[in-house]
Design a protein around this motif. Structure first.
Motif, PDB file in Angstrom:
ATOM      1  N   ARG A 172       0.997  -1.198   0.036  1.00  0.00           N
ATOM      2  CA  ARG A 172      -0.122   0.161   0.057  1.00  0.00           C
ATOM      3  C   ARG A 172       0.843   1.138  -0.085  1.00  0.00           C
ATOM      4  NH1 ARG A 172      -5.329  -1.183   0.696  1.00  0.00           N
ATOM      5  NH2 ARG A 172      -5.990  -3.243   1.481  1.00  0.00           N
ATOM      6  N   MET A 173       1.941   1.086   0.478  1.00  0.00           N
ATOM      7  CA  MET A 173       2.854   2.340   0.510  1.00  0.00           C
ATOM      8  C   MET A 173       3.215   2.644  -0.775  1.00  0.00           C
ATOM      9  SD  MET A 173       5.028   1.506   4.192  1.00  0.00           S
ATOM     10  CE  MET A 173       6.147   2.957   3.991  1.00  0.00           C
ATOM     11  N   LEU A 174       3.730   1.648  -1.510  1.00  0.00           N
ATOM     12  CA  LEU A 174       4.097   1.784  -2.954  1.00  0.00           C
ATOM     13  C   LEU A 174       3.094   2.533  -3.814  1.00  0.00           C
ATOM     14  CD1 LEU A 174       5.828  -1.590  -3.602  1.00  0.00           C
ATOM     15  CD2 LEU A 174       7.089   0.489  -3.284  1.00  0.00           C
ATOM     16  N   LEU A 180       1.034  10.141  -4.765  1.00  0.00           N
ATOM     17  CA  LEU A 180       1.840  11.265  -4.538  1.00  0.00           C
ATOM     18  C   LEU A 180       2.425  11.751  -5.668  1.00  0.00           C
ATOM     19  CD1 LEU A 180       2.820  10.528  -0.813  1.00  0.00           C
ATOM     20  CD2 LEU A 180       0.904  11.849  -1.449  1.00  0.00           C
ATOM     21  N   ALA A 181       3.047  10.897  -6.239  1.00  0.00           N
ATOM     22  CA  ALA A 181       3.968  11.175  -7.792  1.00  0.00           C
ATOM     23  C   ALA A 181       2.952  12.026  -8.652  1.00  0.00           C
ATOM     24  CB  ALA A 181       4.670  10.032  -7.978  1.00  0.00           C
ATOM     25  N   PHE A 211      10.296   9.761  -5.424  1.00  0.00           N
ATOM     26  CA  PHE A 211       9.547   8.662  -5.788  1.00  0.00           C
ATOM     27  C   PHE A 211      10.056   7.977  -6.907  1.00  0.00           C
ATOM     28  CE2 PHE A 211       6.405  12.136  -4.298  1.00  0.00           C
ATOM     29  CZ  PHE A 211       6.171  11.481  -3.459  1.00  0.00           C
ATOM     30  N   PRO A 212      11.379   7.461  -6.774  1.00  0.00           N
ATOM     31  CA  PRO A 212      12.027   6.981  -8.115  1.00  0.00           C
ATOM     32  C   PRO A 212      11.325   5.362  -8.587  1.00  0.00           C
ATOM     33  CG  PRO A 212      13.242   6.311  -6.135  1.00  0.00           C
ATOM     34  CD  PRO A 212      12.219   7.718  -5.543  1.00  0.00           C
ATOM     35  N   GLU A 213      10.621   4.867  -7.540  1.00  0.00           N
ATOM     36  CA  GLU A 213       9.940   3.704  -8.194  1.00  0.00           C
ATOM     37  C   GLU A 213       8.559   3.878  -8.697  1.00  0.00           C
ATOM     38  OE1 GLU A 213       9.518   5.148  -5.091  1.00  0.00           O
ATOM     39  OE2 GLU A 213      10.575   3.503  -3.907  1.00  0.00           O
ATOM     40  N   SER A 214       8.147   5.103  -8.956  1.00  0.00           N
ATOM     41  CA  SER A 214       6.709   5.366  -9.239  1.00  0.00           C
ATOM     42  C   SER A 214       6.655   5.255 -10.702  1.00  0.00           C
ATOM     43  CB  SER A 214       6.327   6.668  -8.866  1.00  0.00           C
ATOM     44  OG  SER A 214       6.924   7.528  -9.797  1.00  0.00           O
ATOM     45  N   THR A 215       5.597   4.994 -11.241  1.00  0.00           N
ATOM     46  CA  THR A 215       5.348   5.009 -12.530  1.00  0.00           C
ATOM     47  C   THR A 215       5.226   6.433 -13.342  1.00  0.00           C
ATOM     48  OG1 THR A 215       2.862   5.497 -12.435  1.00  0.00           O
ATOM     49  CG2 THR A 215       3.663   3.216 -12.347  1.00  0.00           C
ATOM     50  N   GLN A 218       8.976   8.858 -16.310  1.00  0.00           N
ATOM     51  CA  GLN A 218       8.997   9.366 -17.516  1.00  0.00           C
ATOM     52  C   GLN A 218       8.572  10.957 -17.878  1.00  0.00           C
ATOM     53  OE1 GLN A 218       7.876   6.765 -20.732  1.00  0.00           O
ATOM     54  NE2 GLN A 218       7.602   8.446 -22.238  1.00  0.00           N
ATOM     55  N   GLN A 219       7.345  10.987 -17.204  1.00  0.00           N
ATOM     56  CA  GLN A 219       6.721  12.265 -17.186  1.00  0.00           C
ATOM     57  C   GLN A 219       7.175  13.394 -16.648  1.00  0.00           C
ATOM     58  OE1 GLN A 219       2.173  12.321 -17.199  1.00  0.00           O
ATOM     59  NE2 GLN A 219       2.306  10.291 -16.548  1.00  0.00           N
ATOM     60  N   ALA A 220       7.972  13.090 -15.377  1.00  0.00           N
ATOM     61  CA  ALA A 220       8.857  14.191 -14.558  1.00  0.00           C
ATOM     62  C   ALA A 220      10.021  14.205 -15.429  1.00  0.00           C
ATOM     63  CB  ALA A 220       9.307  13.332 -13.397  1.00  0.00           C
ATOM     64  N   LEU A 221      10.644  13.440 -16.088  1.00  0.00           N
ATOM     65  CA  LEU A 221      12.077  13.795 -16.958  1.00  0.00           C
ATOM     66  C   LEU A 221      11.416  14.605 -18.066  1.00  0.00           C
ATOM     67  CD1 LEU A 221      13.641  10.425 -16.871  1.00  0.00           C
ATOM     68  CD2 LEU A 221      14.481  12.869 -16.071  1.00  0.00           C
TER      69      LEU A 221
END
Length: 255
Positions: A172-174, A180-181, A211-215, A218-221
């Motif tokens: 659930r934390m993931l 949040l990302a 949040f490096p493990e979030s989906t 790509q959008q952030a970059l």
């Protein structure tokens, strides 16, 4: 018109009658419960829970908790009350009962369950059933409840790493991190539309750092590449583009 005038008193009388029956039924219910002992009340509550009537169970457990706050069943009553409130969708009552249980029983063997239920309650408070059913994307809504849920699960993991609820709490934390990302990306896009490119780039970098493990990486970059380009920051744009190419070579931002 005459028929309507004739029906109105009849309907009004029926409404009064139903209201009177409901009030009378409630009074009779209270009278019956007043004559029950602790074990009888608890058995009644458990029967309600077994058939899925958690609202009735919460009412009975609440009465039991008020009348016998320090009885032999008190701990289990409070735990069942937490669950019944949660299943009834009464988040405020659930959280209040959880906080009281933790405060009064910090060393109880089931305190990990209380923290777990606190996380579940806060996590569910962040969702919107109507929006989910209609497939409405509202990632820009206030994520404070999700942040609180994350903190609840983090505390559970930290204090009770061997808890039977730990594995589910971790999953659930993931999920919350991804939520949040997505919120940060939604805000970054808002800044992009307002030509606030520094703020947008900072939001993108925040997602990558926290949040490096979030989906949403790509959008952030992509937001960072676009923002730095608009700002004329060629070195920062080049670094962001290099990372984007390395991790997401299929991105449309890569010419």
């Amino acid at each position: 018109m005459k028929s309507i005038r004739l029906l109105a008193p009849v309907l009004l009388g029926a409404m009064v009658s139903v209201a009177g029956c409901s009030s009378s039924s409630d009074e009779e219910e209270k009278a019956v419960m007043a004559n029950m002992g602790a074990q009888q009340l608890y058995n009644r509550a458990k029967q309600s829970m077994e058939v899925g009537n958690f609202s009735a169970a919460a009412q009975t457990l609440g009465a039991l908790d008020s009348r016998y706050p320090f009885g032999p069943l008190s701990h289990q009553v409070q735990l069942d009350l937490i669950y019944s409130y949660y299943k009834s969708g009464k988040s405020d009552e659930t959280l209040a009962t959880i906080d009281r249980f933790i405060r009064l029983n910090p060393n109880h063997s089931d305190v990990d369950y209380a923290y777990y239920m606190r996380g579940l309650t806060n996590m569910e408070s962040d969702s919107n059933l109507f929006q989910d059913l209609m497939n409405i994307d509202r990632t820009d809504r206030d994520p404070s409840k999700s942040r609180q849920a994350f903190e609840d699960f983090r505390r559970l993991m930290q204090q009770y790493p061997d808890s039977k609820y730990a594995a589910d709490a971790r999953k659930r934390m993931l999920h919350i991190k991804d939520r949040l990302a997505r919120y940060e990306i939604a805000i970054a896009r808002f800044y992009m539309r307002r030509h606030a490119y520094v703020a947008a780039a900072n939001r993108g970098r925040y997602v990558i750092e926290h949040f490096p493990e979030s989906t949403q990486i790509q959008q952030a970059l992509e937001i960072m590449v676009s923002s730095y380009e608009q700002l004329g920051l060629d070195d920062l744009r080049g670094n962001a583009m290099k990372t984007l190419k390395l991790n997401f070579p299929e991105s449309d931002f890569i010419s």
